[in-house]
Design a protein around this motif. Structure first.
Motif, PDB file in Angstrom:
ATOM      1  N   VAL A 137      12.147  17.286 -14.436  1.00  0.00           N
ATOM      2  CA  VAL A 137      12.494  17.346 -15.860  1.00  0.00           C
ATOM      3  C   VAL A 137      12.028  18.667 -16.461  1.00  0.00           C
ATOM      4  N   LEU A 138      10.829  19.096 -16.123  1.00  0.00           N
ATOM      5  CA  LEU A 138      10.309  20.353 -16.666  1.00  0.00           C
ATOM      6  C   LEU A 138      11.101  21.559 -16.162  1.00  0.00           C
TER       7      LEU A 138
ATOM      8  N   ILE B  16       6.498   9.835  -9.456  1.00  0.00           N
ATOM      9  CA  ILE B  16       6.414  10.138 -10.888  1.00  0.00           C
ATOM     10  C   ILE B  16       6.177  11.634 -11.093  1.00  0.00           C
ATOM     11  N   GLY B  17       5.306  12.217 -10.284  1.00  0.00           N
ATOM     12  CA  GLY B  17       5.045  13.653 -10.392  1.00  0.00           C
ATOM     13  C   GLY B  17       6.273  14.490 -10.097  1.00  0.00           C
ATOM     14  N   LEU B  18       7.031  14.122  -9.074  1.00  0.00           N
ATOM     15  CA  LEU B  18       8.251  14.864  -8.753  1.00  0.00           C
ATOM     16  C   LEU B  18       9.300  14.708  -9.846  1.00  0.00           C
ATOM     17  N   PHE B  19       9.403  13.522 -10.437  1.00  0.00           N
ATOM     18  CA  PHE B  19      10.348  13.311 -11.527  1.00  0.00           C
ATOM     19  C   PHE B  19       9.986  14.185 -12.724  1.00  0.00           C
TER      20      PHE B  19
ATOM     21  N   ARG C 172       0.836  -1.206   0.000  1.00  0.00           N
ATOM     22  CA  ARG C 172       0.000   0.000   0.000  1.00  0.00           C
ATOM     23  C   ARG C 172       0.872   1.258   0.000  1.00  0.00           C
ATOM     24  N   PHE C 173       1.979   1.212   0.746  1.00  0.00           N
ATOM     25  CA  PHE C 173       2.900   2.342   0.774  1.00  0.00           C
ATOM     26  C   PHE C 173       3.506   2.584  -0.612  1.00  0.00           C
ATOM     27  N   VAL C 174       3.844   1.517  -1.300  1.00  0.00           N
ATOM     28  CA  VAL C 174       4.405   1.653  -2.649  1.00  0.00           C
ATOM     29  C   VAL C 174       3.373   2.245  -3.600  1.00  0.00           C
ATOM     30  N   THR C 175       2.145   1.771  -3.547  1.00  0.00           N
ATOM     31  CA  THR C 175       1.123   2.285  -4.462  1.00  0.00           C
ATOM     32  C   THR C 175       0.739   3.730  -4.146  1.00  0.00           C
ATOM     33  N   LEU C 176       0.886   4.147  -2.887  1.00  0.00           N
ATOM     34  CA  LEU C 176       0.598   5.541  -2.546  1.00  0.00           C
ATOM     35  C   LEU C 176       1.750   6.468  -2.929  1.00  0.00           C
ATOM     36  N   SER C 177       2.974   6.006  -2.801  1.00  0.00           N
ATOM     37  CA  SER C 177       4.119   6.873  -3.079  1.00  0.00           C
ATOM     38  C   SER C 177       4.501   6.915  -4.555  1.00  0.00           C
TER      39      SER C 177
END
Length: 82
Positions: free
Chosen positions: A40-41, A33-36, A23-28
């Motif tokens: 990049v932007l 991905i958003g921070l990555f 559950r921790f993996v699916t929440l983080s």
């Protein structure tokens, strides 16, 4: 190919995880991905223009003619963003 590779690694590891760890993996994962993508932007829109201006200014200051090659520039920019 990296999403497929990461999925395969997670599939291998997920078997040994407890439910609360999965559950921790699916929440983080969405935050990661958003921070990555944000990084990049920021690199592409803020760092690249300033860096390119600095590099070209340094060449002009040293009276050097820059040899900008597309292959090297694309490789450099992709590696820098990653």
């Amino acid at each position: 190919a990296s999403p497929w590779v990461f999925y395969q690694i997670y599939s291998f590891i997920a078997v040994g995880l407890y439910a609360h760890e999965r559950r921790f993996v699916t929440l983080s994962l969405p935050f990661s991905i958003g921070l990555f993508i944000t990084g990049v932007l920021v690199c592409y829109f803020l760092a690249f223009p300033r860096m390119l201006d600095f590099f070209l200014w340094t060449n002009a200051w040293l009276d050097l003619e820059p040899e900008i090659r597309l292959n090297e520039w694309v490789g450099f920019s992709v590696i820098l963003m990653l």
